[in-house]
Design a protein around this motif. Structure first.
Motif, PDB file in Angstrom:
ATOM      1  N   ASN A  48      -6.359  -5.746  -0.742  1.00  0.00           N
ATOM      2  CA  ASN A  48      -7.022  -4.491  -0.439  1.00  0.00           C
ATOM      3  C   ASN A  48      -6.201  -3.246  -0.736  1.00  0.00           C
ATOM      4  O   ASN A  48      -6.762  -2.167  -0.892  1.00  0.00           O
ATOM      5  N   THR A  49      -4.856  -3.350  -0.804  1.00  0.00           N
ATOM      6  CA  THR A  49      -4.036  -2.144  -0.788  1.00  0.00           C
ATOM      7  C   THR A  49      -2.885  -2.225  -1.782  1.00  0.00           C
ATOM      8  O   THR A  49      -2.207  -3.254  -1.874  1.00  0.00           O
ATOM      9  N   LEU A  50      -2.661  -1.113  -2.510  1.00  0.00           N
ATOM     10  CA  LEU A  50      -1.507  -0.929  -3.372  1.00  0.00           C
ATOM     11  C   LEU A  50      -0.745   0.297  -2.895  1.00  0.00           C
ATOM     12  O   LEU A  50      -1.352   1.332  -2.596  1.00  0.00           O
ATOM     13  N   VAL A  51       0.589   0.207  -2.807  1.00  0.00           N
ATOM     14  CA  VAL A  51       1.418   1.313  -2.331  1.00  0.00           C
ATOM     15  C   VAL A  51       2.616   1.465  -3.266  1.00  0.00           C
ATOM     16  O   VAL A  51       3.317   0.475  -3.547  1.00  0.00           O
ATOM     17  N   TYR A  52       2.851   2.694  -3.737  1.00  0.00           N
ATOM     18  CA  TYR A  52       4.019   2.977  -4.576  1.00  0.00           C
ATOM     19  C   TYR A  52       5.020   3.740  -3.735  1.00  0.00           C
ATOM     20  O   TYR A  52       4.748   4.843  -3.257  1.00  0.00           O
ATOM     21  N   GLU A  53       6.198   3.164  -3.542  1.00  0.00           N
ATOM     22  CA  GLU A  53       7.204   3.756  -2.667  1.00  0.00           C
ATOM     23  C   GLU A  53       8.586   3.485  -3.227  1.00  0.00           C
ATOM     24  O   GLU A  53       8.950   2.341  -3.522  1.00  0.00           O
ATOM     25  N   THR A  77      -5.094  -7.078   5.876  1.00  0.00           N
ATOM     26  CA  THR A  77      -6.160  -6.146   5.507  1.00  0.00           C
ATOM     27  C   THR A  77      -5.657  -4.815   4.980  1.00  0.00           C
ATOM     28  O   THR A  77      -6.413  -4.101   4.325  1.00  0.00           O
ATOM     29  N   THR A  78      -4.400  -4.440   5.264  1.00  0.00           N
ATOM     30  CA  THR A  78      -3.870  -3.185   4.745  1.00  0.00           C
ATOM     31  C   THR A  78      -2.358  -3.194   4.819  1.00  0.00           C
ATOM     32  O   THR A  78      -1.753  -4.099   5.424  1.00  0.00           O
ATOM     33  N   LEU A  79      -1.730  -2.150   4.241  1.00  0.00           N
ATOM     34  CA  LEU A  79      -0.283  -2.106   4.093  1.00  0.00           C
ATOM     35  C   LEU A  79       0.186  -0.662   4.065  1.00  0.00           C
ATOM     36  O   LEU A  79      -0.483   0.213   3.519  1.00  0.00           O
ATOM     37  N   ALA A  80       1.359  -0.407   4.670  1.00  0.00           N
ATOM     38  CA  ALA A  80       2.047   0.877   4.547  1.00  0.00           C
ATOM     39  C   ALA A  80       3.532   0.594   4.396  1.00  0.00           C
ATOM     40  O   ALA A  80       4.063  -0.339   5.011  1.00  0.00           O
ATOM     41  N   VAL A  81       4.210   1.402   3.563  1.00  0.00           N
ATOM     42  CA  VAL A  81       5.635   1.203   3.282  1.00  0.00           C
ATOM     43  C   VAL A  81       6.354   2.537   3.416  1.00  0.00           C
ATOM     44  O   VAL A  81       5.892   3.562   2.910  1.00  0.00           O
ATOM     45  N   THR A  82       7.505   2.548   4.106  1.00  0.00           N
ATOM     46  CA  THR A  82       8.299   3.759   4.269  1.00  0.00           C
ATOM     47  C   THR A  82       9.772   3.448   4.033  1.00  0.00           C
ATOM     48  O   THR A  82      10.173   2.292   3.889  1.00  0.00           O
ATOM     49  N   HIS A  83      10.574   4.520   3.993  1.00  0.00           N
ATOM     50  CA  HIS A  83      12.032   4.412   3.897  1.00  0.00           C
ATOM     51  C   HIS A  83      12.463   3.539   2.722  1.00  0.00           C
ATOM     52  O   HIS A  83      13.285   2.623   2.859  1.00  0.00           O
ATOM     53  N   ASN A  84      11.869   3.822   1.538  1.00  0.00           N
ATOM     54  CA  ASN A  84      12.228   3.110   0.303  1.00  0.00           C
ATOM     55  C   ASN A  84      12.084   1.594   0.429  1.00  0.00           C
ATOM     56  O   ASN A  84      12.839   0.832  -0.175  1.00  0.00           O
ATOM     57  N   GLY A  85      11.102   1.178   1.198  1.00  0.00           N
ATOM     58  CA  GLY A  85      10.796  -0.237   1.298  1.00  0.00           C
ATOM     59  C   GLY A  85      11.492  -0.971   2.418  1.00  0.00           C
ATOM     60  O   GLY A  85      11.219  -2.161   2.633  1.00  0.00           O
ATOM     61  N   SER A  86      12.359  -0.310   3.149  1.00  0.00           N
ATOM     62  CA  SER A  86      13.037  -1.007   4.246  1.00  0.00           C
ATOM     63  C   SER A  86      12.112  -1.229   5.435  1.00  0.00           C
ATOM     64  O   SER A  86      12.287  -2.188   6.202  1.00  0.00           O
ATOM     65  N   THR A  87      11.101  -0.349   5.606  1.00  0.00           N
ATOM     66  CA  THR A  87      10.143  -0.494   6.706  1.00  0.00           C
ATOM     67  C   THR A  87       8.761  -0.761   6.126  1.00  0.00           C
ATOM     68  O   THR A  87       8.280  -0.007   5.274  1.00  0.00           O
ATOM     69  N   ILE A  88       8.142  -1.845   6.574  1.00  0.00           N
ATOM     70  CA  ILE A  88       6.834  -2.267   6.072  1.00  0.00           C
ATOM     71  C   ILE A  88       5.902  -2.507   7.256  1.00  0.00           C
ATOM     72  O   ILE A  88       6.287  -3.149   8.243  1.00  0.00           O
ATOM     73  N   PHE A  89       4.692  -1.982   7.167  1.00  0.00           N
ATOM     74  CA  PHE A  89       3.652  -2.218   8.167  1.00  0.00           C
ATOM     75  C   PHE A  89       2.503  -2.978   7.504  1.00  0.00           C
ATOM     76  O   PHE A  89       2.104  -2.653   6.387  1.00  0.00           O
TER      77      PHE A  89
END
Length: 418
Positions: A74-79, A113-125
């Motif tokens: 469902n989700t693509l994230v560029y981080e 069902t979904t994805l979020a990425v922060t801190h250059n990939g060190s933190t993933i939800f």
């Protein structure tokens, strides 16, 4: 309608375009499967999640596509220069914008069902769903291990979005979609996703209609929010969209005001599903609805329609030579006899539907559209040049009759599947 070579499915769930090369793009697709059927349950909740599909990449602006991963999502994230994808059972990442992938995380007995990425990939939800519960899981070690930071006992629900303030990663929002049900739907975190609290919709200025419905799950239909987003370059600007409304905030989500009067004047914007803000200019905002696509260039004060039926929600596409047949949400089925250069309509408006060409006899075309639960079957025996309305015996079906799920052909005979 544009026919793109190489795709194994037309159900596109998300798209990412390379920031330095607009001809390079990746899409995550889905395909119907019975595996996570607990997410729907047949209770008219309005919540469905497909599995299957694949991830595809194009290097020529979408003219052709190549499969690069055999499972969709469902989700693509560029981080941080890395492209991440939430497949239905895990998280993968690519250092070459989707040409090749490596596994980050995998999950069992739940659907991602979904994805979020922060801190250059060190933190993933990740948002995950089980038959009776939705959860948000957080990893602070790049996806090696996860802890549960949010849990909600809710049947037939999904964590449809997790968004991060682009100006302050400690501020996050989540949308829990529970169909057209009056239930908690917006949640926020002020500590980087470690803890979450329920948002009182009315206290921030967001209201939506709730209608009594004797045959519906929960006894009512609520026009609950469908989409939330930050402006990519301005964390103070937020949007919340749903059926009949788009709300905007200019103070990071503390207060919202409705933009409805402006986009209704554009003639569409009823069943709003997605909002996209121009990353270079947050005054330019696109709203996609079942009825079509509209845009504002002044932050929501005035709106323009793209004025084309083909920008609305299409349920299915069938092709026979140069002829293209589609069923469109809230419009009559739209057809083309010249590979999409011009279009014409037949029948009346539809709510759902299916178009199919007999694989044994291309002169036979069936188009099944419905207004909620009243099937309208249009049949052509001359390859789509003319159609007549077929008589359908609905006795023996459930009451009310459910919209058709598809059309199957066998040895020249047609069978509708409900």
């Amino acid at each position: 309608v544009e026919v793109n070579l190489g795709l194994g499915t037309t159900s596109v769930n998300d798209i990412a375009v390379a920031p330095n090369n607009p001809n390079e793009s990746v899409i995550a697709t889905g395909a119907i499967s019975s595996h996570p059927s607990f997410l729907d349950g047949g209770n008219n909740s309005g919540v469905t999640t497909s599995v299957g599909g694949a991830i595809y990449k194009s290097i020529n602006g979408g003219e052709t596509w190549q499969q690069t991963y055999p499972l969709g999502g469902n989700t693509l994230v560029y981080e941080g220069g890395v492209l991440y994808a939430a497949t239905y059972y895990g998280v993968i990442k690519s250092y070459n914008f989707g040409s090749t992938w490596s596994q980050v995380s995998s999950f069992q007995n739940m659907v991602v069902t979904t994805l979020a990425v922060t801190h250059n990939g060190s933190t993933i939800f990740v948002g995950v769903a089980t038959p009776n519960q939705v959860q948000i899981l957080r990893s602070t070690d790049g996806g090696s291990t996860y802890s549960t930071v949010f849990s909600l006992n809710a049947e037939f629900s999904t964590v449809s979005q997790i968004i991060v303030n682009p100006s302050n990663s400690s501020q996050m929002w989540a949308l829990i979609y529970q169909g057209y049900v009056a239930a908690p739907n917006l949640f926020t975190s002020q500590d980087g996703g470690a803890t979450w609290s329920t948002v009182n919709d009315s206290s921030i200025g967001v209201t939506f209609p709730v209608f009594y419905c004797s045959g519906c799950y929960g006894g009512s239909i609520a026009e609950a929010p469908q989409y939330i987003t930050y402006a990519p370059s301005n964390g103070s600007v937020m949007y919340i969209a749903g059926p009949g409304y788009v709300y905007k905030s200019v103070d990071g989500g503390k207060h919202f005001y409705n933009l409805a009067s402006g986009f209704y004047a554009a003639g569409v914007g009823q069943d709003n599903r997605v909002v996209s803000v121009d990353p270079a200019n947050d005054s330019t905002v696109y709203v996609g609805s079942d009825q079509g696509l509209i845009v504002t260039h002044d932050g929501g004060r005035t709106w323009e329609s793209f004025g084309t039926i083909s920008s609305s929600l299409l349920y299915s596409v069938a092709v026979s030579g140069s002829r293209i047949f589609t069923v469109a949400q809230d419009w009559a089925p739209i057809f083309s006899n010249n590979s999409g250069e011009t279009w014409y309509e037949i029948s009346s408006g539809s709510e759902e539907g299916w178009a199919a060409v007999d694989p044994y006899n291309s002169s036979v075309v069936l188009v099944v559209s419905s207004i909620v639960a009243d099937p309208d079957v249009e049949v052509s025996n001359n390859g789509g040049l003319t159609f007549f309305r077929a008589s359908v015996n609905e006795s023996g079906f459930a009451n009310p009759v459910k919209p058709p799920l598809g059309v199957a052909f066998s040895n020249g005979s047609q069978h509708m599947i409900y």
